[in-house]
Scaffold this motif. Structure first.
Motif: not given
Length: 273
Positions: A63-70, A109-113
């Protein structure tokens, strides 16, 4: 008497459970977090340097955000000839900050991006490491939309001025009309930042499940800028969700499709809508 009371309590509990389950299906903000599903990926628009893609929230199995998956899934299914990890990514998040599960993902998302632009620029990273595998530059657009529960659907037999009055009164697009234009402007900038060595741009539109809200925004873009009809947009959305959009998203999208193909009179169209 006691048995009757117990039966009533059981009936009340059952009714409450059914109501919550129904709300989770109908209301976009009430959704159970799910991991990323590559089958919900769809290419909406493309150019030599830009890709516009829709999908569900890029979450790993924890359940953790990871844009690299997309990005990896887009590269595998949409653009195998490109190295998308060298592209700039613009995440268009439709998540609601009022729902606890979505608020948690939004904060991630905010922290990552927002933390990424200072990491890599022109192939050099602030920590001295090689930039391969890191996001060269990221951007987050938080634009929560739902659609319209209350606006009546557009009626083609009504005079244009009357439909415009309904549009002005309800604004049934819920911001999706303007968001589609904002995405288009980003897309048309050719996705190249002069200060950083990006190879291109990926715009990724998503809500939690990639169905209703994502279908509304992607469909708005298609209707406004790709000249897609309401039927074509419905067919595209049905191919992702295997069902029609929920009522507020579908109602808003009907208005946007109508607005895109049946222009208001010139005198009424001067004001930016």
């Amino acid at each position: 008497l006691l048995s009757r009371i117990k039966n009533k309590k059981m009936i009340t509990k059952a009714a409450l459970i059914i109501a919550i389950a129904a709300a989770s299906c109908l209301i976009p903000g009430v959704q159970i977090a799910a991991s990323f599903d590559s089958e919900r990926l769809r290419l909406v628009d493309s150019s030599d340097s830009s890709l516009l893609v829709r999908g569900n929230a890029p979450l790993d199995r924890h359940g953790r955000f990871d844009p690299f998956i997309a990005l990896d899934a887009i590269q595998d299914h949409v653009a195998p000839e490109k190295n998308l990890r060298r592209h700039k990514i613009v995440v268009v998040s439709l998540l609601s900050s009022y729902h606890s599960d979505e608020r948690i993902v939004l904060e991630e998302q905010k922290k990552f991006i927002w933390g990424q632009p200072s990491i890599c620029c022109k192939g050099e990273c602030s920590d001295g490491q090689d930039s391969d595998g890191l996001l060269p530059l990221g951007e987050l657009l938080h634009r929560p939309v739902v659609g319209s529960w209350t606006a009546p659907p557009p009626l083609n037999f009504l005079p244009p001025w009357l439909n415009k009055a309904v549009w002005d009164l309800w604004r049934p697009d819920d911001g999706a009309w303007d968001l589609a234009e904002e995405i288009r402007n980003i897309f048309m900038r050719a996705a190249r930042d002069d200060s950083c060595d990006d190879d291109g741009l990926v715009i990724y539109i998503h809500c939690m499940r990639g169905m209703d809200r994502t279908g509304l925004v992607a469909g708005s873009y298609m209707a406004r800028f790709l000249n897609a009809t309401e039927e074509q947009v419905d067919h595209s959305n049905h191919g992702v969700a295997r069902r029609n959009l929920n009522w507020p998203a579908r109602n808003a999208l009907r208005w946007i499709a109508w607005r895109s193909h049946k222009k208001f009179p010139a005198k009424m169209d001067k004001k930016k809508m």
